[in-house]
Scaffold this motif. Structure first.
Motif, PDB file in Angstrom:
ATOM      1  N   PHE A   1       6.824   3.573  -6.862  1.00 12.34           N
ATOM      2  CA  PHE A   1       5.670   3.731  -5.973  1.00 12.34           C
ATOM      3  C   PHE A   1       5.530   5.144  -5.387  1.00 12.34           C
ATOM      4  O   PHE A   1       4.442   5.569  -5.051  1.00 12.34           O
ATOM      5  CB  PHE A   1       5.813   2.686  -4.866  1.00 12.34           C
ATOM      6  CG  PHE A   1       4.693   2.484  -3.890  1.00 12.34           C
ATOM      7  CD1 PHE A   1       3.372   2.343  -4.304  1.00 12.34           C
ATOM      8  CD2 PHE A   1       4.975   2.374  -2.529  1.00 12.34           C
ATOM      9  CE1 PHE A   1       2.376   2.100  -3.374  1.00 12.34           C
ATOM     10  CE2 PHE A   1       3.982   2.130  -1.594  1.00 12.34           C
ATOM     11  CZ  PHE A   1       2.669   2.001  -2.018  1.00 12.34           C
TER      12      PHE A   1
ATOM     13  N   GLU B   1      10.387   1.772   0.109  1.00 14.07           N
ATOM     14  CA  GLU B   1      11.232   1.845  -1.092  1.00 14.07           C
ATOM     15  C   GLU B   1      12.541   2.585  -0.801  1.00 14.07           C
ATOM     16  O   GLU B   1      13.541   2.373  -1.463  1.00 14.07           O
ATOM     17  CB  GLU B   1      10.469   2.530  -2.231  1.00 14.07           C
ATOM     18  CG  GLU B   1       9.642   1.588  -3.116  1.00 14.07           C
ATOM     19  CD  GLU B   1       8.408   0.986  -2.467  1.00 14.07           C
ATOM     20  OE1 GLU B   1       8.033   1.441  -1.364  1.00 14.07           O
ATOM     21  OE2 GLU B   1       7.811   0.054  -3.049  1.00 14.07           O
TER      22      GLU B   1
ATOM     23  N   THR C   1       5.791  -3.497   2.399  1.00 14.99           N
ATOM     24  CA  THR C   1       4.639  -2.583   2.347  1.00 14.99           C
ATOM     25  C   THR C   1       3.479  -3.129   3.187  1.00 14.99           C
ATOM     26  O   THR C   1       2.831  -2.386   3.925  1.00 14.99           O
ATOM     27  CB  THR C   1       4.220  -2.331   0.881  1.00 14.99           C
ATOM     28  OG1 THR C   1       5.381  -1.881   0.177  1.00 14.99           O
ATOM     29  CG2 THR C   1       3.139  -1.290   0.772  1.00 14.99           C
TER      30      THR C   1
ATOM     31  N   ARG D   1      -1.125   0.295  -4.588  1.00 11.02           N
ATOM     32  CA  ARG D   1      -0.391  -0.973  -4.477  1.00 11.02           C
ATOM     33  C   ARG D   1       0.073  -1.441  -5.859  1.00 11.02           C
ATOM     34  O   ARG D   1      -0.643  -1.321  -6.837  1.00 11.02           O
ATOM     35  CB  ARG D   1      -1.258  -2.046  -3.815  1.00 11.02           C
ATOM     36  CG  ARG D   1      -1.663  -1.770  -2.384  1.00 11.02           C
ATOM     37  CD  ARG D   1      -0.493  -1.406  -1.462  1.00 11.02           C
ATOM     38  NE  ARG D   1       0.590  -2.385  -1.430  1.00 11.02           N
ATOM     39  CZ  ARG D   1       0.656  -3.420  -0.602  1.00 11.02           C
ATOM     40  NH1 ARG D   1      -0.297  -3.631   0.268  1.00 11.02           N
ATOM     41  NH2 ARG D   1       1.696  -4.235  -0.625  1.00 11.02           N
ATOM     42  N   GLY D   2       1.282  -1.948  -5.877  1.00  5.61           N
ATOM     43  CA  GLY D   2       1.840  -2.410  -7.149  1.00  5.61           C
ATOM     44  C   GLY D   2       2.283  -1.261  -8.050  1.00  5.61           C
ATOM     45  O   GLY D   2       2.556  -1.448  -9.238  1.00  5.61           O
ATOM     46  N   GLY D   3       2.371  -0.060  -7.473  1.00  3.68           N
ATOM     47  CA  GLY D   3       2.628   1.143  -8.263  1.00  3.68           C
ATOM     48  C   GLY D   3       4.022   1.264  -8.865  1.00  3.68           C
ATOM     49  O   GLY D   3       4.233   2.095  -9.751  1.00  3.68           O
ATOM     50  N   SER D   4       4.958   0.450  -8.417  1.00  5.09           N
ATOM     51  CA  SER D   4       6.310   0.565  -8.977  1.00  5.09           C
ATOM     52  C   SER D   4       6.354   0.254 -10.463  1.00  5.09           C
ATOM     53  O   SER D   4       7.187   0.791 -11.183  1.00  5.09           O
ATOM     54  CB  SER D   4       7.278  -0.405  -8.306  1.00  5.09           C
ATOM     55  OG  SER D   4       7.221  -0.262  -6.954  1.00  5.09           O
ATOM     56  N   ASP D   5       5.476  -0.638 -10.907  1.00  6.09           N
ATOM     57  CA  ASP D   5       5.431  -0.936 -12.341  1.00  6.09           C
ATOM     58  C   ASP D   5       5.081   0.342 -13.105  1.00  6.09           C
ATOM     59  O   ASP D   5       5.645   0.626 -14.155  1.00  6.09           O
ATOM     60  CB  ASP D   5       4.350  -1.994 -12.644  1.00  6.09           C
ATOM     61  CG  ASP D   5       4.686  -3.348 -12.051  1.00  6.09           C
ATOM     62  OD1 ASP D   5       5.871  -3.634 -11.864  1.00  6.09           O
ATOM     63  OD2 ASP D   5       3.741  -4.114 -11.787  1.00  6.09           O
TER      64      ASP D   5
ATOM     65  N   SER E   1      11.037  -1.882  -5.934  1.00  9.29           N
ATOM     66  CA  SER E   1       9.950  -1.900  -4.952  1.00  9.29           C
ATOM     67  C   SER E   1      10.562  -2.083  -3.577  1.00  9.29           C
ATOM     68  O   SER E   1      11.759  -2.338  -3.450  1.00  9.29           O
ATOM     69  CB  SER E   1       9.039  -3.095  -5.197  1.00  9.29           C
ATOM     70  OG  SER E   1       8.430  -3.037  -6.436  1.00  9.29           O
ATOM     71  N   ALA E   2       9.718  -2.013  -2.580  1.00  7.32           N
ATOM     72  CA  ALA E   2      10.165  -2.280  -1.213  1.00  7.32           C
ATOM     73  C   ALA E   2      10.507  -3.761  -1.083  1.00  7.32           C
ATOM     74  O   ALA E   2       9.973  -4.599  -1.804  1.00  7.32           O
ATOM     75  CB  ALA E   2       9.061  -1.900  -0.247  1.00  7.32           C
TER      76      ALA E   2
HETATM   77  N1  ASP Z   1       5.844  -1.619  -2.523  1.00  8.48           N
HETATM   78  C1  ASP Z   1       4.606  -1.266  -3.164  1.00  8.48           C
HETATM   79  C2  ASP Z   1       3.593  -2.373  -2.942  1.00  8.48           C
HETATM   80  O1  ASP Z   1       3.891  -3.374  -2.334  1.00  8.48           O
HETATM   81  C3  ASP Z   1       4.752  -0.949  -4.601  1.00  8.48           C
HETATM   82  C4  ASP Z   1       5.159  -2.094  -5.477  1.00  8.48           C
HETATM   83  O2  ASP Z   1       5.655  -3.109  -5.002  1.00  8.48           O
HETATM   84  O3  ASP Z   1       4.970  -1.992  -6.673  1.00  8.48           O
HETATM   85  O4  ASP Z   1       2.490  -2.247  -3.356  1.00  8.48           O
END
Ligand code: ASP
Ligand code: MG
Length: 406
Positions: free
Chosen positions: A136, A74, A47, A150-154, A41-42
């Protein structure tokens, strides 16, 4: 060779020191004769900071440009992590979502993955490199940059693991999945193992350790997940398989979600078509509705309350202002200081009485209840903000979700 997908979240790569530590961990896994694909992730709150920058320029950023901006977050962390790996003598290469052809739909900030081209990753792995992929990020078939939400890296990590037929390890800043956030429930237990279904419920309720969409994907493709603290020896949580109802606990955990707001519309015509229209227009605006309650009054009109994500508040406002006359709404309001407290437990499916016991506990603690919803293995209560800690404690202690006190 065994391919492992490892994902490191923003907090695990929040500083250059942490990036160096993560690189050491990855090097160790590589030395255990694994082929490693890393998703990052970033860094830290990057982000959020990028979104703030956009907000300082305009309050209506163009969604395509926003994805151009968000993609930079990222890109920084993959490059730095790759440099740190190279500095340790590892062969490594970073790849953006576009370089990977992680193809998505074109809906910016909410893109869905269509397919991932494995040829580049395979080529790099064959040359003995660790592949560091930007989470992401995605790209459309006409080369536009997208992000997965948001949270898309998972989700990026699980999707890659599914395609690569690999195990997916999610490294974060907590030791695994707990019965409840230990900051809210001191003494909350860590689970060594849980099922996809229970984790989906916990995660969609805001357990914050992993994005629910990623767990759904893992369940769909039966990707074994392991969630653990980065750079720590502590045992994490294994997630695979479905609920074993014979062994199931009555209550697995409690989750608290502060991201939703409640909207109430008054005096709608008591007509199912109106209801259908309300929810249809929300769906068309891509606003996810969660809890719903509808009350008929004596005069044949109805009041409708529902919850939506706080981030969609402006869209919802515009939409209601536009349609309220058509729907016959006389009055409406938003209540944003609300929290959803949910109890998840497969045992509820077979044993009655969980709801009754929680209602009693909440009543004894004088916690006001705004809305309630239930599903097969979950019951949620919407309470005014500020009451959640008390609610969590009283439920947690009474259902044995904390370590034994001696
Ligand atoms: N950097 C993105 C976010 O903060 C993706 C992630 O962290 O999963 O939402
Ligand atoms: Mg995350």
């Amino acid at each position: 060779m065994n391919i492992i997908v490892q994902k490191y979240g923003g907090s695990s790569v929040g500083t250059t020191e942490k990036i160096k530590r993560v690189a050491e961990e990855i090097k160790k896994s590589k030395e255990e004769s694994n082929e490693i694909v890393v998703i990052v992730s970033a860094m830290g709150d990057t982000t959020d900071e990028l979104l703030e920058l956009a907000g300082a320029v305009t309050n209506k950023p163009d969604s395509r440009e926003l994805d151009m901006l968000l993609n930079t977050g990222e890109q920084v962390s993959i490059a730095l992590l790759t440099m740190a790996l190279q500095d340790l003598g590892c062969k490594a290469v970073s790849l953006t979502g576009a370089q990977l052809h992680l193809e998505t739909t074109s809906s910016h900030q909410k893109a869905r993955i269509k397919d991932i081209d494995l040829s580049r990753i395979k080529k790099e792995l064959n040359q003995g490199r660790i592949v560091v992929v930007a989470g992401f990020q995605g790209v459309t078939d006409d080369e536009e940059y997208t992000t997965l939400g948001r949270g898309g890296s998972d989700t990026s990590a699980v999707a890659l693991a599914a395609k690569l037929d690999a195990r997916c390890e999610i490294y974060t800043d907590v030791e695994g999945i707990y019965t409840c956030d230990p900051r809210l429930l001191p003494g909350a237990k860590k689970l060594n193992h849980t099922s996809y279904e229970e984790l989906i419920e916990m995660a969609s309720l805001g357990a914050e350790v992993i994005h629910p969409r990623a767990v759904e994907l893992a369940q769909k493709y039966q990707v074994p997940l392991y969630i653990a603290e980065s750079c720590s020896k502590a045992e994490g949580t294994i997630i695979n398989g479905n609920i074993d109802y014979l062994e199931a606990s009555l209550v697995t955990g409690i989750a608290v979600n502060r991201d939703d707001i409640q909207i109430t519309l008054r005096d709608l015509e008591a007509d199912s078509y109106i209801l259908a229209e309300v929810f249809n227009s929300l769906a068309e605006a891509e606003i996810n509705v969660d809890m719903i309650s509808q009350l008929l009054d004596k005069s044949g009109r109805m009041n409708l309350s529902f919850t939506i994500p706080e981030m969609d508040i402006e869209k919802a406002r515009e939409l209601i202002a536009f349609y309220r006359k058509d729907w016959g709404v006389s009055d409406w309001w938003i209540r944003s200081e609300v929290v959803k407290v949910s109890v998840v437990g497969p045992g509820m499916r077979t044993q009655p009485g969980v709801a009754a016991k929680v209602f009693k506990l909440l009543a004894q603690s004088e916690i006001p209840i705004l809305m309630v919803t239930t599903s097969e293995i979950k019951i949620s209560w919407l309470v005014p903000a500020g009451y959640e800690e008390e609610a969590v404690k009283v439920i947690g202690y009474n259902f044995g979700l904390t370590l034994e006190k001696d």
